[in-house]
Design an enzyme around this catalytic site. Structure first.
Site, PDB file in Angstrom:
ATOM      1  N   SER A 239       0.830  -1.221   0.000  1.00  0.00           N
ATOM      2  CA  SER A 239       0.000   0.000   0.000  1.00  0.00           C
ATOM      3  C   SER A 239       0.859   1.263   0.000  1.00  0.00           C
ATOM      4  O   SER A 239       0.556   2.229  -0.714  1.00  0.00           O
ATOM      5  CB  SER A 239      -0.963   0.002   1.186  1.00  0.00           C
ATOM      6  OG  SER A 239      -0.291  -0.255   2.392  1.00  0.00           O
ATOM      7  N   HIS A 269      -1.883  -8.937   2.013  1.00  0.00           N
ATOM      8  CA  HIS A 269      -1.585  -7.659   2.676  1.00  0.00           C
ATOM      9  C   HIS A 269      -2.711  -7.378   3.681  1.00  0.00           C
ATOM     10  O   HIS A 269      -2.962  -8.199   4.552  1.00  0.00           O
ATOM     11  CB  HIS A 269      -1.446  -6.586   1.579  1.00  0.00           C
ATOM     12  CG  HIS A 269      -0.847  -5.280   2.014  1.00  0.00           C
ATOM     13  ND1 HIS A 269      -0.137  -5.112   3.170  1.00  0.00           N
ATOM     14  CD2 HIS A 269      -0.850  -4.043   1.410  1.00  0.00           C
ATOM     15  CE1 HIS A 269       0.261  -3.845   3.270  1.00  0.00           C
ATOM     16  NE2 HIS A 269      -0.164  -3.178   2.215  1.00  0.00           N
ATOM     17  N   HIS A 316       5.896 -12.606   7.726  1.00  0.00           N
ATOM     18  CA  HIS A 316       6.095 -11.218   7.295  1.00  0.00           C
ATOM     19  C   HIS A 316       7.307 -11.133   6.374  1.00  0.00           C
ATOM     20  O   HIS A 316       8.260 -11.897   6.527  1.00  0.00           O
ATOM     21  CB  HIS A 316       6.306 -10.290   8.500  1.00  0.00           C
ATOM     22  CG  HIS A 316       6.042  -8.857   8.164  1.00  0.00           C
ATOM     23  ND1 HIS A 316       7.024  -8.029   7.676  1.00  0.00           N
ATOM     24  CD2 HIS A 316       4.907  -8.124   8.198  1.00  0.00           C
ATOM     25  CE1 HIS A 316       6.494  -6.843   7.436  1.00  0.00           C
ATOM     26  NE2 HIS A 316       5.213  -6.871   7.744  1.00  0.00           N
ATOM     27  N   ARG A 325       2.918  -4.553  16.798  1.00  0.00           N
ATOM     28  CA  ARG A 325       1.525  -4.121  16.613  1.00  0.00           C
ATOM     29  C   ARG A 325       0.582  -5.223  17.105  1.00  0.00           C
ATOM     30  O   ARG A 325      -0.515  -4.967  17.586  1.00  0.00           O
ATOM     31  CB  ARG A 325       1.252  -3.790  15.142  1.00  0.00           C
ATOM     32  CG  ARG A 325       2.134  -2.668  14.598  1.00  0.00           C
ATOM     33  CD  ARG A 325       1.983  -2.512  13.097  1.00  0.00           C
ATOM     34  NE  ARG A 325       2.335  -3.733  12.378  1.00  0.00           N
ATOM     35  CZ  ARG A 325       2.166  -3.921  11.070  1.00  0.00           C
ATOM     36  NH1 ARG A 325       1.654  -2.962  10.335  1.00  0.00           N
ATOM     37  NH2 ARG A 325       2.514  -5.057  10.498  1.00  0.00           N
ATOM     38  N   ASP A 371      -2.255  -8.476  11.765  1.00  0.00           N
ATOM     39  CA  ASP A 371      -3.596  -8.918  11.389  1.00  0.00           C
ATOM     40  C   ASP A 371      -4.120 -10.072  12.242  1.00  0.00           C
ATOM     41  O   ASP A 371      -5.329 -10.327  12.263  1.00  0.00           O
ATOM     42  CB  ASP A 371      -3.610  -9.332   9.911  1.00  0.00           C
ATOM     43  CG  ASP A 371      -3.309  -8.153   9.010  1.00  0.00           C
ATOM     44  OD1 ASP A 371      -3.816  -7.059   9.300  1.00  0.00           O
ATOM     45  OD2 ASP A 371      -2.551  -8.317   8.037  1.00  0.00           O
TER      46      ASP A 371
END
Ligand SMILES: CC(C)(COP(=O)(O)OP(=O)(O)OC[C@H]1O[C@@H](n2cnc3c(N)ncnc32)[C@H](O)[C@@H]1OP(=O)(O)O)[C@@H](O)C(=O)NCCC(=O)NCCS
Length: 433
Positions: A239, A269, A316, A325, A371
């Site tokens: 992105s 993604h 990743h 995160r 995620d």
């Protein structure tokens, strides 16, 4: 606006550094490219520049030099709330300075003035077929507003290259505050019979988003946390890179962000957060009321791998440890929903999945990414429509990528144009032709 003046000074000071590096050290090598990298998605090739964030493979993301906990700690918080104003984070990302409360509130007020969604965008959203994916609607809504670009207007009038950043910032200031309004509109249109909730001019970006979604506190803090956590992950991810690439052709912020959002919509993604929830729900349905155990989870993970699919939320391209995160959201869950059954299953997967991926021996990073943990929080607060999750990611991601393209224009980065080679050329380079 104070932020703009601070930014102007920072840009002027920074330009001399970029010009010096180009002029005096332009030939200095910082990376080499192997055949594996050319075929393998340019993984690890160091050929992009950004100062907005940096991703260390083991430590994780730093926003303008600060880790996630340091960032949350440093920024002014909404009174009575645990997380900072998203607007203060935007100021920080743009300028690298921590704003005072006064400077923050100036951005809050500026955002309020600009966040009203135009009626024609609502019309376009309503005209789209009901089964359209919310990411398609989100991207189309952003693109529809392109006609409002100040950059295009000023460009057509003729302006100096050194001034490009100013109308770019103007576009960013017009676009970013509208994203939560657009997202909430799509949500209420798609899942709540178009029963829309009016803007509350008393509220900041996170607060008004929760209000327009129709979800009670502490969802306002969830939104603030979520937008900040998802904002930026340096420049090479799909992105961020797409937004930068499209903007490098001097396409304006609307064209560029819409393109970046389309990249975020891919399952490798941003869409992985939706995939995590659908995987977990399918798994829980299959239990038919039985208690989940690590053994059963292990079997289900292997079944996914053996059918040729990836385990969503794990692995990743850059990170080589648990994503901070992920950790940050896990801490939120431990504090706010420790006994929630879905969180317990997500935690059990965390115990088992890295071992399974290690045993399979393919993934370079068996640890969870952002995620794997985000959907459970949304679900807990009643946002169970998981195909909407990536839109939330998109609002956050916009903060980082729009900051980046403002700086791209400020530093005069040129149109991007890497060189391609043929397979014949690779075989020649390998000495096998
Ligand atoms: C994120 C991701 C796309 C990174 O891809 P990458 O940089 O190519 O990762 P690797 O170098 O570790 O990949 C090596 C191999 O391991 C596989 N792999 C990586 N993560 C995996 C996972 N979670 N489940 C199963 N296999 C995985 C890759 O598909 C690849 O297989 P291949 O050799 O058959 O093509 C990948 O880890 C993935 O697909 N994860 C699941 C989706 C996800 O969570 N995405 C969100 C990222 S924030």
């Amino acid at each position: 606006m104070k932020m703009k003046e601070v930014l102007r000074q920072k840009i002027e000071a920074h330009r001399t550094r970029t010009v010096r590096l180009l002029k005096e050290y332009g030939d200095t090598e910082i990376s080499k490219v192997t055949i594996a990298q050319a075929i393998g998605g340019a993984r690890g090739v160091r050929c992009l520049v950004t100062d907005v964030s940096y991703l260390d493979p083991f430590e994780g993301i730093r926003f303008r030099g600060r880790t996630i906990p340091e960032t949350f700690e440093a920024l002014p918080k909404v009174p009575g709330k645990e997380y900072p104003y998203v607007e203060s984070f935007f100021y920080y990302m743009m300028t690298s300075d921590i704003p005072t409360m006064e400077e923050t509130l100036e951005v809050v007020e500026e955002f309020k003035k600009r966040r009203n969604l135009p009626d024609y965008v609502k019309g376009i959203m309503r005209a789209m077929p009901k089964d359209t994916h919310p990411m398609t609607m989100f991207s189309a809504g952003i693109l529809a507003m392109q006609r409002e670009s100040v950059f295009v207007e000023k460009y057509n009038e003729g302006m100096s290259k050194f001034d490009y950043w100013e109308p770019t910032l103007e576009d960013v200031l017009n676009l970013l505050p509208k994203l939560p309004s657009l997202a909430a509109f799509i949500y209420r249109l798609k899942y709540k019979d178009d029963d829309q909730i009016a803007d509350n001019p008393e509220l900041d970006m996170g607060g008004n988003f929760a209000h327009q979604m129709g979800i009670e506190a502490p969802y306002d803090d969830v939104a603030r946390m979520y937008f900040i956590l998802h904002s930026d992950h340096e420049s090479g991810n799909v992105s961020a890179h797409t937004t930068h690439l499209v903007a490098s052709a001097l396409s304006d912020a609307y064209y560029s962000l819409s393109a970046g959002i389309n990249g975020l919509a891919g399952p490798l993604h941003g869409l992985a957060n939706q995939e995590v929830l659908s995987w977990t729900m399918k798994f829980m349905d299959g239990l038919e009321g039985k208690e989940p155990t690590e053994e059963v989870i292990k079997e289900a993970l292997w079944a996914t791998l053996n059918s040729g699919q990836v385990i969503p939320g794990y692995g990743h391209a850059v990170l080589r440890k648990t994503d901070p995160r992920y950790t940050s959201q896990r801490e939120f869950c431990l504090k706010n929903l420790p006994d929630y059954p879905l969180f317990k299953v997500i935690s059990m997967i965390y115990q088992v999945a890295p071992g399974v991926l290690e045993e399979q021996g393919k993934a370079k990073n068996p640890w969870p990414n952002v995620d794997a943990q985000s959907g459970v929080i949304q679900w807990y607060y009643g946002l169970t429509e998981w195909d909407f999750y990536t839109v939330l990611f998109g609002i956050g991601r916009a903060i980082g990528v729009l900051t980046n393209i403002t700086w791209d224009r400020a530093l005069g980065y040129p149109i991007e144009r890497p060189k391609s080679v043929t397979t014949d050329m690779l075989e020649e380079a390998a000495g096998i032709k």
